[in-house]
Enzyme design. Sequence first.
Site, short mmCIF file in Angstrom:
data_model
loop_
_atom_site.label_atom_id
_atom_site.label_comp_id
_atom_site.label_asym_id
_atom_site.label_seq_id
_atom_site.Cartn_x
_atom_site.Cartn_y
_atom_site.Cartn_z
N ASP A 68 0.86 -1.19 0.00
CA ASP A 68 0.00 0.00 0.00
C ASP A 68 0.89 1.22 0.00
O ASP A 68 1.96 1.24 0.61
CB ASP A 68 -0.95 0.00 1.19
CG ASP A 68 -0.25 -0.03 2.53
OD1 ASP A 68 0.07 1.05 3.08
OD2 ASP A 68 0.00 -1.13 3.06
N GLU A 102 -8.37 4.24 11.79
CA GLU A 102 -7.34 3.91 12.79
C GLU A 102 -7.05 5.13 13.65
O GLU A 102 -7.81 6.08 13.65
CB GLU A 102 -6.07 3.43 12.08
CG GLU A 102 -5.52 4.44 11.07
CD GLU A 102 -4.20 4.01 10.45
OE1 GLU A 102 -3.23 3.84 11.21
OE2 GLU A 102 -4.16 3.85 9.20
N ASP A 131 -9.76 3.24 5.61
CA ASP A 131 -8.66 3.21 6.58
C ASP A 131 -9.13 3.94 7.83
O ASP A 131 -9.16 5.17 7.87
CB ASP A 131 -7.43 3.88 5.97
CG ASP A 131 -6.24 3.92 6.91
OD1 ASP A 131 -6.36 3.44 8.06
OD2 ASP A 131 -5.18 4.44 6.50
#
Length: 294
Positions: free
Chosen positions: A93, A184, A182
């Site tokens: 990534d 987090e 994503d």
Amino acid sequence: MPVHRSGTARRPRTAAAGILLALLSALALVLTLPGAATATVAATNADADADAGAGAGGKPERGSAHMGMGVVEHDGQGDLPRDTRVTQTEGVDVSSHQGNVNWSTLWSSGVKWAYVKATEGNYYKNPYFGQQYTGSYNVGMIRGAYHFATPNDSSGANQANYFVDNGGGWSRDGRTLPGALDIEWNPYGAQCYGKTQSAMVAWIRDFLTTYRARTGRDAVIYTATSWWKTCTGNYGGFGSVNPLWIARYDTTVGELPAGWGVQTMWQYTSTGPTVGDHNKFNGALDRVQALAYG
């Protein structure tokens, strides 16, 4: 008597000068030892790297977030994974941190799929997205786009639309993976973005529902178990629909968030060759293709 006083006054100064000379000689010797200069330069570079991209108060600049940037700080880092009986397919990534990526080198090393950061919040687009997204495709990789969520900035629906409108879409060509959320640690402030656990779950659901309405696909969820437990209360309601991409830098994936019995992808290191962030898809290449096809 005057001579005696003069002598006692000079001796301490002479001794002090001798000690100072000895210390300076020792310091010069240390600095000429092998590796001393390198260590000094390395320390200076480390300080410069720490300052680079830092915003006010030492926090990173908005837009600079990327997958896994909080993993080592919060979860630590162990050894690399051991071989398993299940075939794993290597992936990477990337974000603006990598700039223009050498996709040919990655392909030759065995990397077969990639995710590229497209957007963050409702205010940032990766300036290298074109080279990274198209470049990975051109060498033969199956690739997708990801969105770094900042739930304190706007609604889940707003950010899902921003993502789709700026590279996060999907097409049934067998080479495009569904978009990834994503979600987090917050690199810019409170780790749960100032939200309660129930409010965080609602925000994630809002994003996922909107993404599916726009693309016809269920988005992948990228997260770490420790963050998920802290910020969602270990909510288990997404596991039956949304593929899990787990972040853990150790020999095994460890405990998974509630609702998932197995991970689809695993980000296992941030110090891989060519590109730091390396991942394992839990299956052979045909399983990566199956996820792309939907």
